[in-house]
Motif scaffolding. Structure first.
Motif, PDB file in Angstrom:
ATOM      1  N   ALA A  28      -1.642   4.358   1.818  1.00  0.00           N
ATOM      2  CA  ALA A  28      -2.579   3.619   1.182  1.00  0.00           C
ATOM      3  C   ALA A  28      -1.975   2.078   0.789  1.00  0.00           C
ATOM      4  CB  ALA A  28      -3.104   4.154   0.009  1.00  0.00           C
ATOM      5  N   LYS A  63       6.559  -2.770   3.046  1.00  0.00           N
ATOM      6  CA  LYS A  63       5.202  -3.473   3.472  1.00  0.00           C
ATOM      7  C   LYS A  63       4.458  -3.895   2.003  1.00  0.00           C
ATOM      8  CE  LYS A  63       1.500  -3.350   6.728  1.00  0.00           C
ATOM      9  NZ  LYS A  63       0.659  -2.710   7.309  1.00  0.00           N
ATOM     10  N   GLY A  68      -2.843  -3.408  -4.469  1.00  0.00           N
ATOM     11  CA  GLY A  68      -3.916  -3.505  -5.588  1.00  0.00           C
ATOM     12  C   GLY A  68      -4.279  -2.080  -6.285  1.00  0.00           C
ATOM     13  N   ALA A  69      -5.337  -2.162  -6.979  1.00  0.00           N
ATOM     14  CA  ALA A  69      -5.869  -1.009  -7.731  1.00  0.00           C
ATOM     15  C   ALA A  69      -6.684  -0.336  -6.462  1.00  0.00           C
ATOM     16  CB  ALA A  69      -7.008  -1.067  -8.550  1.00  0.00           C
ATOM     17  N   ILE A  88      -8.775   0.812 -16.814  1.00  0.00           N
ATOM     18  CA  ILE A  88      -7.868   0.059 -17.063  1.00  0.00           C
ATOM     19  C   ILE A  88      -6.852   0.374 -18.153  1.00  0.00           C
ATOM     20  CG2 ILE A  88      -6.850  -2.463 -16.820  1.00  0.00           C
ATOM     21  CD1 ILE A  88      -9.358  -3.298 -15.287  1.00  0.00           C
ATOM     22  N   TYR A 109       3.004  -6.829   0.382  1.00  0.00           N
ATOM     23  CA  TYR A 109       1.889  -7.254  -0.627  1.00  0.00           C
ATOM     24  C   TYR A 109       2.162  -6.886  -1.913  1.00  0.00           C
ATOM     25  CZ  TYR A 109      -0.388  -7.495   4.042  1.00  0.00           C
ATOM     26  OH  TYR A 109      -0.529  -8.092   5.275  1.00  0.00           O
ATOM     27  N   LEU A 111      -0.920  -7.354  -4.502  1.00  0.00           N
ATOM     28  CA  LEU A 111      -2.424  -7.842  -4.406  1.00  0.00           C
ATOM     29  C   LEU A 111      -3.076  -7.445  -5.555  1.00  0.00           C
ATOM     30  CD1 LEU A 111      -3.199  -7.449  -0.676  1.00  0.00           C
ATOM     31  CD2 LEU A 111      -1.836  -9.286  -1.798  1.00  0.00           C
ATOM     32  N   GLU A 116      -0.683  -8.235 -10.600  1.00  0.00           N
ATOM     33  CA  GLU A 116      -0.795  -7.967 -12.252  1.00  0.00           C
ATOM     34  C   GLU A 116       0.586  -6.965 -12.722  1.00  0.00           C
ATOM     35  OE1 GLU A 116      -4.960  -6.871 -11.745  1.00  0.00           O
ATOM     36  OE2 GLU A 116      -5.418  -8.665 -13.120  1.00  0.00           O
ATOM     37  N   PRO A 135      -6.858 -10.821  -5.103  1.00  0.00           N
ATOM     38  CA  PRO A 135      -8.228 -11.037  -4.275  1.00  0.00           C
ATOM     39  C   PRO A 135      -9.347 -10.507  -4.781  1.00  0.00           C
ATOM     40  CG  PRO A 135      -6.695  -9.252  -3.465  1.00  0.00           C
ATOM     41  CD  PRO A 135      -6.203  -9.925  -4.613  1.00  0.00           C
ATOM     42  N   GLU A 136      -9.485 -10.105  -6.051  1.00  0.00           N
ATOM     43  CA  GLU A 136     -10.406  -9.301  -6.624  1.00  0.00           C
ATOM     44  C   GLU A 136     -11.801  -9.810  -6.333  1.00  0.00           C
ATOM     45  OE1 GLU A 136      -7.688 -10.006  -7.923  1.00  0.00           O
ATOM     46  OE2 GLU A 136      -7.084  -8.379  -9.494  1.00  0.00           O
ATOM     47  N   GLY A 144      -8.679  -7.845 -13.605  1.00  0.00           N
ATOM     48  CA  GLY A 144      -9.008  -6.880 -14.759  1.00  0.00           C
ATOM     49  C   GLY A 144      -7.687  -6.354 -15.571  1.00  0.00           C
TER      50      GLY A 144
HETATM   51  N1  CO8 Z   1      -7.225   0.529  -1.894  1.00  0.00           N
HETATM   52  C1  CO8 Z   1      -7.397   1.631  -1.459  1.00  0.00           C
HETATM   53  N2  CO8 Z   1      -6.746   1.777  -0.037  1.00  0.00           N
HETATM   54  C2  CO8 Z   1      -6.163   0.491   0.239  1.00  0.00           C
HETATM   55  C3  CO8 Z   1      -6.009  -0.385  -0.568  1.00  0.00           C
HETATM   56  C4  CO8 Z   1      -6.486  -0.690  -1.690  1.00  0.00           C
HETATM   57  N3  CO8 Z   1      -6.178  -1.551  -2.568  1.00  0.00           N
HETATM   58  N4  CO8 Z   1      -5.138  -1.497   0.175  1.00  0.00           N
HETATM   59  C5  CO8 Z   1      -4.875  -0.898   1.327  1.00  0.00           C
HETATM   60  N5  CO8 Z   1      -5.507   0.343   1.443  1.00  0.00           N
HETATM   61  C6  CO8 Z   1      -5.314   1.377   2.318  1.00  0.00           C
HETATM   62  C7  CO8 Z   1      -6.517   0.973   3.555  1.00  0.00           C
HETATM   63  O1  CO8 Z   1      -7.705   1.485   3.327  1.00  0.00           O
HETATM   64  C8  CO8 Z   1      -5.590   1.897   4.810  1.00  0.00           C
HETATM   65  O2  CO8 Z   1      -6.069   3.037   4.543  1.00  0.00           O
HETATM   66  P1  CO8 Z   1      -6.965   3.919   5.975  1.00  0.00           P
HETATM   67  O3  CO8 Z   1      -5.768   3.900   6.965  1.00  0.00           O
HETATM   68  O4  CO8 Z   1      -7.235   5.222   5.335  1.00  0.00           O
HETATM   69  O5  CO8 Z   1      -8.184   3.155   6.498  1.00  0.00           O
HETATM   70  C9  CO8 Z   1      -4.201   1.579   4.479  1.00  0.00           C
HETATM   71  O6  CO8 Z   1      -4.114   1.295   3.256  1.00  0.00           O
HETATM   72  C10 CO8 Z   1      -3.544   0.468   5.281  1.00  0.00           C
HETATM   73  O7  CO8 Z   1      -4.309  -0.636   5.081  1.00  0.00           O
HETATM   74  P2  CO8 Z   1      -4.800  -1.597   6.228  1.00  0.00           P
HETATM   75  O8  CO8 Z   1      -5.117  -0.843   7.486  1.00  0.00           O
HETATM   76  O9  CO8 Z   1      -5.696  -2.356   5.559  1.00  0.00           O
HETATM   77  O10 CO8 Z   1      -3.423  -2.496   6.251  1.00  0.00           O
HETATM   78  P3  CO8 Z   1      -3.503  -3.906   7.018  1.00  0.00           P
HETATM   79  O11 CO8 Z   1      -2.089  -4.163   7.172  1.00  0.00           O
HETATM   80  O12 CO8 Z   1      -4.385  -4.351   8.007  1.00  0.00           O
HETATM   81  O13 CO8 Z   1      -3.802  -4.865   5.749  1.00  0.00           O
HETATM   82  C11 CO8 Z   1      -4.237  -5.587   3.656  1.00  0.00           C
HETATM   83  C12 CO8 Z   1      -3.172  -4.884   4.512  1.00  0.00           C
HETATM   84  C13 CO8 Z   1      -4.167  -7.123   3.635  1.00  0.00           C
HETATM   85  C14 CO8 Z   1      -3.366  -5.504   2.191  1.00  0.00           C
HETATM   86  C15 CO8 Z   1      -5.380  -4.860   3.253  1.00  0.00           C
HETATM   87  O14 CO8 Z   1      -5.051  -3.280   3.272  1.00  0.00           O
HETATM   88  C16 CO8 Z   1      -6.241  -5.279   2.190  1.00  0.00           C
HETATM   89  O15 CO8 Z   1      -6.886  -6.301   2.178  1.00  0.00           O
HETATM   90  N6  CO8 Z   1      -6.263  -4.437   0.992  1.00  0.00           N
HETATM   91  C17 CO8 Z   1      -6.858  -4.658  -0.195  1.00  0.00           C
HETATM   92  C18 CO8 Z   1      -5.986  -5.586  -1.123  1.00  0.00           C
HETATM   93  C19 CO8 Z   1      -7.127  -5.808  -2.157  1.00  0.00           C
HETATM   94  O16 CO8 Z   1      -8.111  -6.258  -2.013  1.00  0.00           O
HETATM   95  N7  CO8 Z   1      -6.578  -5.759  -3.513  1.00  0.00           N
HETATM   96  C20 CO8 Z   1      -7.274  -5.853  -4.618  1.00  0.00           C
HETATM   97  C21 CO8 Z   1      -7.576  -4.522  -5.220  1.00  0.00           C
HETATM   98  S1  CO8 Z   1      -8.835  -4.980  -6.784  1.00  0.00           S
HETATM   99  C22 CO8 Z   1      -7.857  -4.745  -7.872  1.00  0.00           C
HETATM  100  O17 CO8 Z   1      -6.524  -4.632  -7.585  1.00  0.00           O
HETATM  101  C23 CO8 Z   1      -8.276  -4.868  -9.314  1.00  0.00           C
HETATM  102  C24 CO8 Z   1      -7.215  -4.537 -10.068  1.00  0.00           C
HETATM  103  C25 CO8 Z   1      -7.792  -4.582 -11.700  1.00  0.00           C
HETATM  104  C26 CO8 Z   1      -7.351  -3.132 -12.344  1.00  0.00           C
HETATM  105  C27 CO8 Z   1      -7.634  -1.983 -11.982  1.00  0.00           C
HETATM  106  C28 CO8 Z   1      -7.496  -0.883 -12.823  1.00  0.00           C
HETATM  107  C29 CO8 Z   1      -7.691   0.684 -12.063  1.00  0.00           C
END
Ligand code: CO8
Length: 262
Positions: A28, A63, A68-69, A88, A109, A111, A116, A135-136, A144
Motif C-alpha cells: 500500500a 518507493k 499518505g493516510a 488524527i 513518495y 504525500l 506531514e 494532494p488532499e 489535516g
Molecule cells: N491509501 C491507501 N492505499 C494507497 C494509498 C493511500 N494513500 N496510496 C497508494 N495506495 C495503494 C494503492 O491503492 C495500490 O493498492 P492496490 O494495488 O491494492 O490497488 C498500491 O498502494 C500501489 O499504488 P498505485 O498502484 O496507485 O501505485 P502508482 O505507482 O501507480 O502510484 C501514487 C503511486 C502516485 C503514490 C498513487 O498511489 C497515489 O496517488 N496515492 C494516493 C496519494 C494521496 O492522495 N495521498 C494523500 C492521502 S490523504 C492524507 O494523507 C490525509 C492525511 C491527513 C491525516 C489523516 C489522519 C489519518
C-alpha cells in the motif's frame, strides 16, 4: 526497551545509540492506517524513554516513505465519527511529543499524511528520488495533520499555497532549495547518511541536544523576544551540567570529550 506490542506495520531495529523505525506496508506504499499509527504512537514514546536511544530514524521503502493516510480506511468516515474518534490527533502526535531527535529519511513518495509525518520530524534527509506533495485537495479535503501549518513555515506561503491548493508535487532538489529538507543524498546512500547523523547525535552531550531541540521548536511557538529570553536562560542553565564542564575542559586540553549525559 520493553515493548510488548507485536509490530505488524513497522520494523524496529536497534543500533548502538539509536533506533531505526521502518514503515512497512509495501503493498500500500506505506499508506498510514490506524494500526501503523497506533504502533508508531507506542514505539516512539518507548524509544524516547530509553536512555540508550539518542536518535530515532524514521524511514520507509525505496518507493515510498508514505503515500499518505490510508484512503481506503477513511473514505467512508462520517463527520460525526471523525469528531467522536478524535480522528488524527488521537495517535498522530507521538513524533511531535518525542524529546529525542527524530530524523526522517525519505525516499520516494512523501504525500499527504506522509509529508506531514516527515515534517513532524526534526531533520528531513531526502534521497534524490524523494517526492513531496499535499494532494488532499484532490480527494475533497484540506490537509489535516499539520500540512497547512508546517509547510508554510518550512517553504514560505507562496510555495505552500501552490502545493496545497493545486496538489503540485515537488522533487528532492526543489524541496532542498525551498528549505523543506536539510539535504539531498543519492538514494543508495540514504540510510547510511541517516545512520551517520544518528551516530553523530549519539556521541554528543544528550542534555545539550535535548535543550537545543526544545529551543529550535520554541522558535515556532513564541514571539522573538520571548524566544530569545528562553534561549538565554537555557544557555545559562547548561552551565550547570557536567557535560558543559567536560566539553570546554576537553577543548582547552586538546582531547576528545567524554560526555556523561548529566
Ligand atoms: N491509501 C491507501 N492505499 C494507497 C494509498 C493511500 N494513500 N496510496 C497508494 N495506495 C495503494 C494503492 O491503492 C495500490 O493498492 P492496490 O494495488 O491494492 O490497488 C498500491 O498502494 C500501489 O499504488 P498505485 O498502484 O496507485 O501505485 P502508482 O505507482 O501507480 O502510484 C501514487 C503511486 C502516485 C503514490 C498513487 O498511489 C497515489 O496517488 N496515492 C494516493 C496519494 C494521496 O492522495 N495521498 C494523500 C492521502 S490523504 C492524507 O494523507 C490525509 C492525511 C491527513 C491525516 C489523516 C489522519 C489519518
Amino acid at each position: 526497551m520493553d515493548l510488548a506490542l507485536e509490530l505488524t506495520c513497522l520494523i524496529l531495529e536497534r543500533e548502538e545509540g539509536f533506533a531505526v523505525i521502518r514503515l512497512n506496508r509495501p503493498a500500500a506504499l506505506n499508506a498510514l492506517n490506524s494500526t501503523m499509527m497506533d504502533e508508531l504512537s507506542a514505539v516512539i514514546p518507548a524509544l524516547d524513554a530509553d536512555p540508550a536511544v539518542h536518535a530515532i530514524i524514521l524511514t520507509g521503502s525505496d518507493k515510498a516513505f508514505a503515500a499518505g493516510a490510508d484512503i481506503k480506511e477513511m473514505a467512508s468516515k462520517t463527520f460525526a465519527e471523525a469528531v467522536s474518534e478524535d480522528f488524527i490527533t488521537r495517535n498522530w502526535e507521538a513524533v511531535t511529543r518525542c524529546r529525542t531527535p527524530v530524523i526522517a529519511a525519505v525516499a520516494g513518495y512523501a504525500l499527504g499524511g506522509g509529508c506531514e509525518l516527515a515534517m513532524m520530524c526534526d531533520i528531513i534527509l531526502a534521497a534524490d528520488t524523494a517526492r513531496f506533495s499535499q494532494p488532499e485537495i484532490t480527494l475533497g479535503i484540506p490537509p489535516g495533520a499539520g500540512g497547512t501549518q508546517r509547510l508554510p513555515r518550512a517553504v514560505g506561503k507562496a510555495k505552500a499555497m501552490e502545493m496545497i491548493l493545486t496538489a503540485r508535487m515537488i522533487g528532492a532538489e526543489e524541496a532542498e532549495r525551498a528549505g523543506l529538507v536539510s539535504r539531498v543524498v543519492p538514494a543508495d546512500k540514504l540510510i547510511e547518511e541517516a545512520k551517520a547523523v544518528a551516530a553523530k547525535l549519539a556521541a554528543l552531550p544528550p542534555v545539550a541536544v535535548q535543550l537545543a531541540k526544545e529551543l529550535v521548536n520554541a522558535a515556532y511557538e513564541t514571539p522573538l523576544a520571548q524566544g530569545i529570553k528562553q534561549e538565554r536562560r537555557t544557555f545559562h542553565a547548561a552551565f550547570a551540567t557536567e557535560d558543559q564542564k567536560e566539553g570546554m575542559t576537553a577543548f582547552t586540553e586538546k582531547r576528545k570529550p567524554a560526555f556523561l549525559g548529566k
